[in-house]
Design a protein around this motif. Structure first.
Motif, mmCIF file in Angstrom:
data_model
loop_
_atom_site.group_PDB
_atom_site.id
_atom_site.type_symbol
_atom_site.label_atom_id
_atom_site.label_comp_id
_atom_site.label_asym_id
_atom_site.label_seq_id
_atom_site.Cartn_x
_atom_site.Cartn_y
_atom_site.Cartn_z
ATOM 1 N N ASP A 4 0.850 -1.193 0.000
ATOM 2 C CA ASP A 4 0.000 0.000 0.000
ATOM 3 C C ASP A 4 0.884 1.240 0.000
ATOM 4 O O ASP A 4 1.615 1.500 0.968
ATOM 5 C CB ASP A 4 -0.904 -0.012 1.236
ATOM 6 C CG ASP A 4 -2.008 1.042 1.160
ATOM 7 O OD1 ASP A 4 -2.017 1.822 0.189
ATOM 8 O OD2 ASP A 4 -2.846 1.083 2.075
ATOM 9 N N LYS A 6 0.835 5.272 -0.168
ATOM 10 C CA LYS A 6 -0.096 6.379 0.045
ATOM 11 C C LYS A 6 0.626 7.723 -0.025
ATOM 12 O O LYS A 6 1.580 7.955 0.723
ATOM 13 C CB LYS A 6 -0.783 6.246 1.410
ATOM 14 C CG LYS A 6 -1.779 5.100 1.507
ATOM 15 C CD LYS A 6 -2.458 5.107 2.872
ATOM 16 C CE LYS A 6 -3.490 3.986 2.975
ATOM 17 N NZ LYS A 6 -4.141 3.967 4.317
ATOM 18 N N ASN A 7 0.186 8.553 -0.943
ATOM 19 C CA ASN A 7 0.633 9.956 -1.022
ATOM 20 C C ASN A 7 2.155 10.072 -0.974
ATOM 21 O O ASN A 7 2.708 10.926 -0.288
ATOM 22 C CB ASN A 7 0.012 10.781 0.098
ATOM 23 C CG ASN A 7 -1.496 10.677 0.123
ATOM 24 O OD1 ASN A 7 -2.076 10.172 1.080
ATOM 25 N ND2 ASN A 7 -2.147 11.142 -0.926
ATOM 26 N N SER A 22 -0.201 7.375 -5.241
ATOM 27 C CA SER A 22 -0.883 6.396 -4.390
ATOM 28 C C SER A 22 -1.374 5.243 -5.256
ATOM 29 O O SER A 22 -1.956 5.467 -6.323
ATOM 30 C CB SER A 22 -2.080 7.020 -3.665
ATOM 31 O OG SER A 22 -1.691 8.045 -2.783
ATOM 32 N N VAL A 24 -2.321 0.606 -4.763
ATOM 33 C CA VAL A 24 -2.293 -0.619 -3.964
ATOM 34 C C VAL A 24 -1.994 -1.797 -4.888
ATOM 35 O O VAL A 24 -2.531 -1.886 -5.992
ATOM 36 C CB VAL A 24 -3.633 -0.838 -3.237
ATOM 37 C CG1 VAL A 24 -3.656 -2.194 -2.533
ATOM 38 C CG2 VAL A 24 -3.891 0.286 -2.245
ATOM 39 N N GLY A 57 4.465 10.816 2.774
ATOM 40 C CA GLY A 57 3.692 9.627 2.433
ATOM 41 C C GLY A 57 4.181 8.397 3.176
ATOM 42 O O GLY A 57 5.107 8.454 3.990
#
Length: 232
Positions: A4, A6-7, A22, A24, A57
């Protein structure tokens, strides 16, 4: 669980290459990280494997954070770089022994797996060879064998088909498909999707350090027509 991101923003020194990306990578799937030269693919990989620190992030793998639990996080990963990394003073057998020791693998199981992979990639008669005798393609095969003797949960493969012959490409794709069935996850970089379009589950298209498109691999041509035209 899954990989994962993120940002994520990051890069080299003061140079920011990635800008708030971002995505997954779900368990048991192959995600193709697609983009032209300079799009940020390798920079993303270098962040995921921990060679670069994010400017902002987070990156987690199966619930483990790269920044908070780096050792346990990295222990889940097998990495095959675009340019093979080998030790000139070690034989092929010694490279495999080093991998087995590093990943704390069961020696009997690991060597059984290694022998099967060596036969698949036609390296079984070269255990006493040093890297100086290996071609670029053979070095790439060594990296593949070293990675696939592990029990890694995430395989990161950077432009894997450069230098490989057609038979080796098909053998690698078969390995990937088999490991996916066992729940293993793959993040693979490529310029275009044509070689792995039947094996990828989803794609993430990077452009100028940003996620320009992402979706099912079957939707790639629709969502990224500029690369589809280039392929044609």
């Amino acid at each position: 669980m899954s990989l994962d991101i993120k940002n994520l923003s990051g890069g080299y020194g003061q140079l920011t290459v990635l800008k708030d990306i971002s995505f997954v990578v779900p368990d048991g799937t192959l995600t193709a990280l697609v983009g032209l030269n300079g799009s940020g693919k390798s920079t993303t990989i270098n962040h995921v494997i921990g060679l670069l620190n994010p400017k902002q992030g987070s990156i987690t793998l199966n619930g483990l954070s790269l920044t908070q639990q780096p050792v346990d996080y990295k222990a889940q990963i097998a990495y095959i770089p675009e340019q093979p990394v080998v030790y000139e003073e070690l034989t092929l057998k010694e490279h495999l022994a080093l991998t087995i020791a590093t990943y704390h693998l069961d020696e009997k199981i690991a060597w059984q797996r290694a022998n099967e992979l060596l036969k698949t990639f036609r390296l079984d008669d070269k255990l006493t060879w040093f890297p100086t005798h290996f071609s670029k393609g053979m070095r790439q095969k060594v990296m593949i064998v070293m990675a696939f003797i592990t029990d890694a949960k995430l395989f990161i493969i950077d432009e894997p088909f450069l230098g490989l012959d057609v038979i080796a490409v098909n053998d690698l794709l078969t390995l990937i498909d088999n490991r996916k069935k066992q729940g293993v996850t793959f993040l693979l970089t490529t310029h275009v999707l044509d070689t792995i379009d039947k094996h990828a589950d989803q794609f993430v298209y990077l452009k100028d350090g940003q996620v320009a498109a992402q979706g099912a691999a079957s939707d790639f041509v629709t969502l990224v027509p500029e690369l589809a035209v280039d392929e044609g």
